[in-house]
Write a protein that holds these residues in place. Structure first.
Motif, short mmCIF file in Angstrom:
data_model
loop_
_atom_site.label_atom_id
_atom_site.label_comp_id
_atom_site.label_asym_id
_atom_site.label_seq_id
_atom_site.Cartn_x
_atom_site.Cartn_y
_atom_site.Cartn_z
N ARG A 119 -4.38 4.44 -9.12
CA ARG A 119 -5.34 5.15 -7.97
C ARG A 119 -4.63 5.21 -6.84
N GLY A 120 -3.89 4.15 -6.38
CA GLY A 120 -3.35 3.97 -5.17
C GLY A 120 -2.25 4.97 -4.90
N VAL A 121 -1.63 5.68 -5.75
CA VAL A 121 -0.58 6.76 -5.59
C VAL A 121 -1.36 8.21 -5.77
N ARG A 122 -2.35 8.43 -6.89
CA ARG A 122 -2.65 9.59 -7.13
C ARG A 122 -3.73 10.20 -5.81
N GLU A 123 -4.65 9.19 -5.51
CA GLU A 123 -5.70 9.53 -4.22
C GLU A 123 -5.07 9.90 -3.13
N PRO A 124 -3.75 9.39 -2.85
CA PRO A 124 -3.43 9.83 -1.40
C PRO A 124 -2.89 11.27 -1.60
N TRP A 125 -2.01 11.24 -2.60
CA TRP A 125 -1.50 12.81 -2.82
C TRP A 125 -2.58 13.82 -3.18
N GLU A 126 -3.75 13.65 -3.72
CA GLU A 126 -4.68 14.56 -3.95
C GLU A 126 -5.63 14.65 -2.66
N GLU A 127 -5.49 13.68 -1.73
CA GLU A 127 -6.38 14.06 -0.53
C GLU A 127 -5.57 14.56 0.41
N ALA A 128 -4.13 14.45 0.27
CA ALA A 128 -3.44 14.95 1.43
C ALA A 128 -3.18 16.58 0.91
N PHE A 129 -3.15 16.72 -0.25
CA PHE A 129 -2.90 18.14 -1.02
C PHE A 129 -3.92 18.60 -2.19
N PRO A 130 -4.98 19.25 -1.61
CA PRO A 130 -6.13 19.56 -2.34
C PRO A 130 -5.56 20.35 -3.65
N GLU A 131 -4.70 21.25 -3.44
CA GLU A 131 -3.80 22.12 -4.83
C GLU A 131 -3.69 21.30 -5.43
N LEU A 132 -3.47 20.11 -5.54
CA LEU A 132 -3.08 19.28 -6.56
C LEU A 132 -4.62 18.85 -7.58
N GLY A 151 0.81 -1.33 -0.11
CA GLY A 151 0.10 0.19 -0.14
C GLY A 151 0.77 1.31 -0.12
N TYR A 152 0.32 2.27 -0.38
CA TYR A 152 0.89 3.73 -0.43
C TYR A 152 0.34 4.57 0.94
N GLY A 153 0.80 4.12 1.91
CA GLY A 153 0.32 4.94 3.02
C GLY A 153 0.61 6.23 2.99
N THR A 154 -0.20 7.13 3.75
CA THR A 154 0.03 8.51 3.76
C THR A 154 1.26 8.86 4.75
N GLU A 155 1.74 8.06 5.38
CA GLU A 155 2.95 8.50 6.22
C GLU A 155 4.08 8.56 5.15
N ARG A 156 4.04 7.99 4.01
CA ARG A 156 5.21 8.08 3.08
C ARG A 156 5.27 9.59 2.57
N LEU A 157 4.17 10.40 2.64
CA LEU A 157 3.78 11.74 2.03
C LEU A 157 4.68 12.75 2.97
N PRO A 158 5.18 13.81 2.26
CA PRO A 158 5.56 15.20 3.03
C PRO A 158 4.49 15.73 3.63
N THR A 159 4.49 16.38 4.63
CA THR A 159 3.49 16.98 5.41
C THR A 159 2.82 18.27 4.88
#
Length: 116
Positions: free
Chosen positions: A97-110, A16-24
């Motif tokens: 989707r597993g990559v795209r969605e976490p980024w878009e959920e964490a960063f709505p500007e994307l 999985g592509y967990g949100t813990e991988r994303l920058p804050t």
């Protein structure tokens, strides 16, 4: 036997592509704006390893590799906020989707940059 109908009790996938991988914040993305980037073997284990940021096709290919295979440290080191936001409308079509969605959920500007 465990009942996995309730996803909240399901163990997270190791793939999985967990949100813990994303920058804050996207502002943490301190990658270069220009020049060349040579990816380490853990990101580019075959094929092209040096990418010219001035070539949009190479930049998008580079970002796709990093977004799919990178860690938080890789995102911060190699991705540039301006490039990511500018090229997100194309990148998002190349990502699962597993990559795209976490980024878009964490960063709505994307997501907003894709709507333009």
């Amino acid at each position: 036997m465990a009942d996995y109908a309730d996803d909240s009790r399901r163990a997270p996938s190791r793939w999985g592509y967990g949100t813990e991988r994303l920058p804050t914040a996207l502002d943490e993305l301190a990658g270069p704006e220009s020049g060349n980037i040579e990816l380490p073997l853990h990101l580019a284990w075959s094929g092209l390893r040096v990418f010219a940021l001035g070539d949009v096709k190479l930049l998008i290919g580079l970002y796709r590799i990093i977004l799919n295979n990178g860690s938080r440290d890789d995102f911060v080191r190699y991705l540039n906020r301006g490039h990511l936001v500018r090229h997100w409308p194309v990148l998002r079509k190349m990502l699962g989707r597993g990559v795209r969605e976490p980024w878009e959920e964490a960063f709505p500007e994307l997501r907003r940059s894709s709507a333009v």
